[in-house]
Design a protein around this motif. Sequence first.
Motif, short mmCIF file in Angstrom:
data_model
loop_
_atom_site.label_atom_id
_atom_site.label_comp_id
_atom_site.label_asym_id
_atom_site.label_seq_id
_atom_site.Cartn_x
_atom_site.Cartn_y
_atom_site.Cartn_z
N ASN A 1 -0.02 12.48 34.79
CA ASN A 1 -1.48 11.52 34.83
C ASN A 1 -1.33 10.22 34.04
O ASN A 1 -2.43 10.07 33.31
CB ASN A 1 -2.34 12.66 34.53
N LYS B 1 1.60 10.49 38.64
CA LYS B 1 0.81 11.68 38.43
C LYS B 1 1.68 12.83 37.95
O LYS B 1 1.35 13.61 36.82
CB LYS B 1 0.38 12.23 40.05
N THR C 1 -4.76 8.66 34.40
CA THR C 1 -5.18 8.66 36.00
C THR C 1 -6.48 8.84 36.13
O THR C 1 -7.18 9.73 35.57
CB THR C 1 -4.19 9.47 36.69
#
Length: 375
Positions: A10, A15, A62
């Motif tokens: 993240n 990710k 993120t």
Amino acid sequence: MIISQITLLNFRNHKKRNFSFSPDLTIVVGKNTSGKTNLMEAVYLLSTARSFRHGRDYQTITFNREMARIKGLVGTDDETKELEITLTRGEVTGIKTPLKKFTINGVSKRSIDFVGILPSVLFWPEDMELVTGSPTIRRHYLDSVLIQIDREYRRTLNSYERALRQRNKLLEAIRENQADRQQLLFWDQLLIKQGNYLTGKREEFISSVNETELPALLKTGAKYMLYYDKSIISHLRFDQLRPAEIASAVTLVGPHRDDMIFKIRNPDIKSEENETEFENQNNYKDLSLYGSRGEQRLAVLWLKLSELRYMQKETGERAVLLLDDIFSELDHEHREIIFKILPDQQSILTVTDKHLIPEERFRQAKVIELSGEYE
């Protein structure tokens, strides 16, 4: 010290990704917005515990995620360490958490003990602001170098910044007739002691840069120097500025007001006989005002190569060289200077256009290709 692997969770557009690096040369290829700079930022965070970008740390998380994690495997032939940084927005699953947490081999550490394990030197297009930008950018640069190699500098800088905030609050209280001027004496003495240490270390680094001769750059004919415009901190200066400081509630002298000015030798002025290179300031002109864009780029390259040498001299180790999309900013001659120094240390570079890198370099390197999607 090298970094062999990094895991991102993240972190900006990454990710969940794991990357491994060559101990020699790694080339990261991808279009703009593919996450190349984000990867370099993560490595740099492991080095300095701070980002080279503007903004707050939580902005690296993120979107729609509560936390990010960077985990790196670093070491030498004799020892390996796992460095980890966890970033949050201050709350995870409804529980208050630190904005930033550091661990080494799973053991929680303070930032002062975390920074400097993986020394690195970053060169990216925004470094042009070192020449043309504000003094704040240059002070931040000086600190980013020195915190990596000097634990006492890290401790003193943290203490100085806390004391500075307290003194400014006291100045405001005095202005509002809520405190006595005599209370400044303690903070004055503390800032003078800590400020002089910071100033001395900055001066040592700048002197070392000015004394560094780089044969590859000598061929260009340009001669650069750094002028340290230091804000002297002393009891006398505090006494002289006391009324202005109280009126503004701001400490007006000290290393937080320092600057570092790039200068280039004026080819039209010849040195006097027996005059050393940097004795006569009149032989040099302000690069931000009188230098071409090409000369400014070359000055930053000179600084970064000098920084590499300084780190090796002070630590006995070679720093990791991080080159983020700089080849589009350099002409062929200056790119060749970079290519020649790549084998001297672990180097990680990013590029958008593969044609800027000779094919033989690709054959010698580990290549990472990024697509730009959230992965």
